[in-house]
Design an enzyme around this catalytic site. Structure first.
Site, PDB file in Angstrom:
ATOM      1  N   HIS A 109      38.115  59.433 -15.530  1.00  0.00           N
ATOM      2  CA  HIS A 109      37.315  58.224 -15.680  1.00  0.00           C
ATOM      3  C   HIS A 109      37.095  57.558 -14.328  1.00  0.00           C
ATOM      4  O   HIS A 109      38.014  56.977 -13.765  1.00  0.00           O
ATOM      5  CB  HIS A 109      38.033  57.282 -16.668  1.00  0.00           C
ATOM      6  CG  HIS A 109      37.285  56.026 -16.950  1.00  0.00           C
ATOM      7  ND1 HIS A 109      37.904  54.840 -17.235  1.00  0.00           N
ATOM      8  CD2 HIS A 109      35.963  55.771 -16.980  1.00  0.00           C
ATOM      9  CE1 HIS A 109      36.987  53.909 -17.427  1.00  0.00           C
ATOM     10  NE2 HIS A 109      35.806  54.443 -17.276  1.00  0.00           N
TER      11      HIS A 109
ATOM     12  N   THR B 188      42.412  50.834 -18.318  1.00  0.00           N
ATOM     13  CA  THR B 188      41.714  49.800 -17.539  1.00  0.00           C
ATOM     14  C   THR B 188      40.650  49.052 -18.358  1.00  0.00           C
ATOM     15  O   THR B 188      40.577  47.824 -18.287  1.00  0.00           O
ATOM     16  CB  THR B 188      41.063  50.404 -16.279  1.00  0.00           C
ATOM     17  OG1 THR B 188      40.262  51.503 -16.662  1.00  0.00           O
ATOM     18  CG2 THR B 188      42.108  50.863 -15.290  1.00  0.00           C
TER      19      THR B 188
ATOM     20  N   VAL C 181      40.635  56.533  -9.900  1.00  0.00           N
ATOM     21  CA  VAL C 181      40.190  57.374 -11.018  1.00  0.00           C
ATOM     22  C   VAL C 181      41.312  57.379 -12.054  1.00  0.00           C
ATOM     23  O   VAL C 181      42.475  57.612 -11.724  1.00  0.00           O
ATOM     24  CB  VAL C 181      39.871  58.822 -10.575  1.00  0.00           C
ATOM     25  CG1 VAL C 181      39.494  59.676 -11.786  1.00  0.00           C
ATOM     26  CG2 VAL C 181      38.738  58.839  -9.559  1.00  0.00           C
ATOM     27  N   GLU C 182      40.915  57.081 -13.293  1.00  0.00           N
ATOM     28  CA  GLU C 182      41.882  57.060 -14.384  1.00  0.00           C
ATOM     29  C   GLU C 182      41.870  58.461 -15.007  1.00  0.00           C
ATOM     30  O   GLU C 182      40.822  58.919 -15.469  1.00  0.00           O
ATOM     31  CB  GLU C 182      41.404  56.010 -15.391  1.00  0.00           C
ATOM     32  CG  GLU C 182      42.402  55.553 -16.382  1.00  0.00           C
ATOM     33  CD  GLU C 182      41.857  54.372 -17.223  1.00  0.00           C
ATOM     34  OE1 GLU C 182      42.676  53.610 -17.730  1.00  0.00           O
ATOM     35  OE2 GLU C 182      40.632  54.228 -17.376  1.00  0.00           O
ATOM     36  N   ILE C 183      43.023  59.121 -14.970  1.00  0.00           N
ATOM     37  CA  ILE C 183      43.091  60.472 -15.546  1.00  0.00           C
ATOM     38  C   ILE C 183      43.627  60.356 -16.960  1.00  0.00           C
ATOM     39  O   ILE C 183      44.693  59.767 -17.184  1.00  0.00           O
ATOM     40  CB  ILE C 183      44.030  61.374 -14.720  1.00  0.00           C
ATOM     41  CG1 ILE C 183      43.570  61.423 -13.262  1.00  0.00           C
ATOM     42  CG2 ILE C 183      44.094  62.771 -15.314  1.00  0.00           C
ATOM     43  CD1 ILE C 183      44.386  62.361 -12.389  1.00  0.00           C
TER      44      ILE C 183
END
Ligand code: NAD
Length: 711
Positions: free
Chosen positions: A449, A498, A460-462
């Protein structure tokens, strides 16, 4: 082995080489300053010594202060003495009666640059990676080794201020232009030769500030030009920081006061302001999160162990829209070959043109060369042909937010891939586990993300799906680091981490609006709280029609699952704005704000009619608390539910992902600093007054009882 190597040549020139045993970098602590003092003593006693060269045996010159040591200090007297001792050392060095040259083979930041500034002459290796600056402000402290006194006396008050207030890090050439470094050398040998030549030519070197004829470049603090600066600089800084960053104020005070006193008094003043910051809560918040926790993440604290590092060579991106185009740019920038696929060649080309546009801007600013631009663009292939995806080790899907379309492109792309390739979705709302059902190999399926604009946002949201394997997670993690972004790892759930927490911020703003609080007070409260944008402005940016769309989808999903829908009071405002008033947000040119063509946006005058002011206007702190508690409480819930597993990921994700006030050190550190018990008490009070959404997360109640905090 000593940390400071002492070598004297036939001409009596001593080379002091900083080379701390057992460390990859030199840092300022007693292990370095002890031997350094001994070396200075030796120089002072030996009249045959004609000059001193200071250099480093490591790749970098000196990275700065020992932050671990600084973080532990709780008594201001200790901080004061630490600064005074370092200053005394620097003072002895620059007054040792021999010319002293800094031969900067690499980065000199913070205390490293302060040490160099205490030399009479600075030569740097022309190393494109080396950085020079005084970035202490970024961790909530200030240059306590005389930096706030030497730099303005060297280059002038006005050029020195932004360097310290913004913590700018300069490349060698820029540092020469600014007058911080005197000259460059192409090789280490040339650097030493030049240093020796300068020593021979300047046997009686003194620092400008120790010269009786010293004149401040650009004038001291009382000069008319600087008096004007002092009249406006503090208010300009406050307009940005809302007084939340005491380091900013203290740096200005050091420079101002130093500009009306002699050098040694200025140094003493600096140590006092330094001590105040070191023991203050803000530096503890910032160092804890933005230094220790961030370093931990960068070292792979959330990466599965025992899996070999991987790099992506060829990346396929499905969907060349806003996100796909941005992902193509940041990937090509680090040398990855990119295939950028869309439904029409025109759309794919448009995605590539985005990179061209960014590169043109960078060229105008002198940050990119024509060759660099051409090479980067050559790595991006815009296309409609799935065959070109053959050989990709990673695919990132960024098509419309639609399950059907996503499933379709997943199947088509997978048909072209080797069995080890990873498939990632950049969805912002759809659960990864569900999307993975379209995949032949859900183990290799993951969420990556990104945030918009991709080239600017650092996080970056994994997202791990139920079936995502450890190998896939590790490879996603490695890719995010490869493109120089910070990865946090989260589990699959609605809004991930988030988006779920971020939403509480604008929602609280909307609720306050519905309750009749003045919209301007609401916006200012957000900024005073340390958020980058007011809650109403940010809701307009996100667009209320998009929020409405997600809300309706959530209602449907929850109804289908037979779960109750508990709606936030802010939802009513979104519904009214979109459905009744047809003001969906910034993109439409009308929302909570008006966006006059060519003019500045301003709050929509119609808010007064549709959300009339209440008789009682709440104190500003009440608004601030509501916004901050809403976010922090949600983050605590996410952490407790395992949506985001580590404290570091939770804190860093909040700052880098949605701009949670950096001076608070992130959403969980906010609770720590407030005191868990106090947070629970205040949450209960807010819940009584404003609604159940403020009830403290059960984990906090438990932690308060046990006297625990987030570690
Ligand atoms: P966008 O509308 O700008 O781009 C989508 C692109 O996908 C368009 O160019 C479209 O032509 C292309 N596309 C549509 N169907 C396709 C197909 N079948 N095959 C190939 N290409 C196809 O959208 P966006 O803002 O870039 O968002 C893309 C994805 O990223 C969405 O899932 C969105 O939720 C997610 N996302 C968006 C943001 C954001 O801030 N915009 C942030 C994070 C994640």
């Amino acid at each position: 082995m000593t940390a400071v190597k002492f070598e004297k040549d036939a001409q009596g020139v001593v080379t002091l080489t900083l080379d701390m045993p057992g460390r990859s970098m030199n840092v300022l602590n007693e292990a370095l300053t002890g031997p350094f003092l001994d070396a200075i003593g030796q120089i002072e006693r030996d009249p045959s010594i004609t000059g001193v060269i200071l250099t480093s045996g490591k790749k970098e010159f000196l990275a700065g202060a020992d932050i671990e040591g600084l973080f532990k200090i709780t008594d201001p007297q200790d901080a004061f003495e630490l600064a005074e001792q370092f200053k005394a050392l620097l003072r002895r060095l620059e007054k040792c009666g021999r010319p002293v040259v800094a031969a900067l083979n690499g980065t000199a930041l913070g205390g490293g640059l302060e040490l160099a500034l205490a030399c009479h002459y600075r030569i740097a290796l022309n190393n494109p990676k080396a950085k020079f600056g005084l970035p202490e402000v970024k961790l909530g402290v200030l240059p306590g080794g005389g930096g706030t006194q030497r730099l303005p006396r060297l280059i002038g008050i006005q050029p020195a201020l932004p360097l310290m207030l913004e913590g700018k890090e300069l490349r060698a050439e820029a540092a020469v232009k600014q007058g911080i470094i005197h000259e460059l050398a192409e090789t280490p040998e040339e650097m030493i030769t030049k240093a020796k030549a300068w020593i021979a030519a300047n046997p009686k070197a003194v620092q400008p500030w120790d010269d009786k004829k010293f004149r401040w470049p650009g004038g001291d603090s009382k000069s008319p030009a600087n008096a004007q600066v002092w009249a406006i600089a503090p208010s300009m800084a406050s307009a940005k920081s809302y007084g939340n960053y005491p380091a900013v104020t203290n740096i200005m005070s050091c420079v101002f006061e130093g500009g009306i006193t002699d050098f040694d008094t200025g140094c003493r003043v600096e140590s006092r302001y330094f001590a105040e910051l070191v023991v203050g809560q803000v530096s503890k918040n910032m160092i804890g999160t933005l230094w220790f926790q961030l370093n931990g993440i960068n070292k792979g604290s959330s990466r599965p162990e025992g899996i070999e590092r991987s790099t992506v060579k060829k990346l396929g991106i499905l969907g060349a829209g806003m996100m796909g185009a941005g992902i193509a740019y940041v990937s090509a920038k680090v040398g990855i070959e990119v295939v950028l696929l869309d439904t029409t060649q025109e759309a794919a080309d448009k995605g590539k043109a985005y990179s061209e546009n960014l590169l043109d801007k960078a060229m105008k600013k002198g940050r990119e060369s024509a060759e660099g631009k051409a090479a980067l663009l050559a790595r991006i292939t815009p296309t409609t042909a799935y065959e070109l995806l053959k050989g990709c080790d990673l695919i990132i899907e960024a098509v419309f937010e639609d399950r059907g379309i996503k499933a379709d492109v997943t199947r088509k792309a997978e048909a072209m891939l080797g069995k080890d390739a990873v498939f990632a979705s950049n969805t912002s709302t759809l659960p990864i586990t569900g999307l993975a059902e379209a995949s032949e190999r859900p183990k290799n399926f993951i969420g990556l993300h990104f945030f918009s604009p991709v080239d600017k946002m650092p996080l970056v949201e994994i997202i791990k799906g139920k079936k995502t394997s450890k190998e896939t997670l590790a490879r996603g993690f490695d890719y995010v680091q490869q493109i120089k972004k910070t990865p946090i790892v989260v589990n699959d759930s609605r809004g991930f981490y988030t988006s779920r927490c971020f939403a509480t911020y604008p929602m609280e703003g909307l609720t306050l609006l519905a309750e009749g609080q003045h919209p301007r007070s609401i916006e200012v409260a957000g900024l005073q709280a340390g958020m980058p944008v007011g809650p109403l402005a940010v809701q307009d940016e996100v667009s209320m029609s998009l929020s409405m769309h997600i809300l309706e989808q959530t209602r449907k999903d929850l109804a289908a699952a037979g779960k109750p829908v508990v709606e936030h009071p802010g939802v009513a405002v979104i519904e009214k704005m979109v459905k009744q008033l047809d003001r969906p947000g910034k993109k439409a040119g009308k929302g909570l704000y008006d966006y006059p063509a060519g003019g500045q946006k301003h709050l929509w005058a119609g808010l007064a009619e549709h959300f009339p002011l209440a008789d009682t206007q709440l104190p500003q702190q009440e608004l601030i608390d509501r916004m901050m508690f809403a976010q922090a409480n949600e983050a605590a819930k996410c952490h407790a539910e395992g949506v985001v597993e580590t404290v570091a990921d939770t804190n860093i994700g909040s700052i880098f992902g949605w701009g949670f006030a950096p001076f608070q050190g992130g959403a969980l550190q906010f609770i720590n600093a407030y005191g868990v018990e106090n947070f629970v008490k205040r949450s209960r009070e807010l819940a009584r007054k404003y609604g159940d959404r403020f009830k403290p997360a059960p984990i906090l109640v438990k932690m308060a009882k046990e006297g625990r905090r987030f570690e």
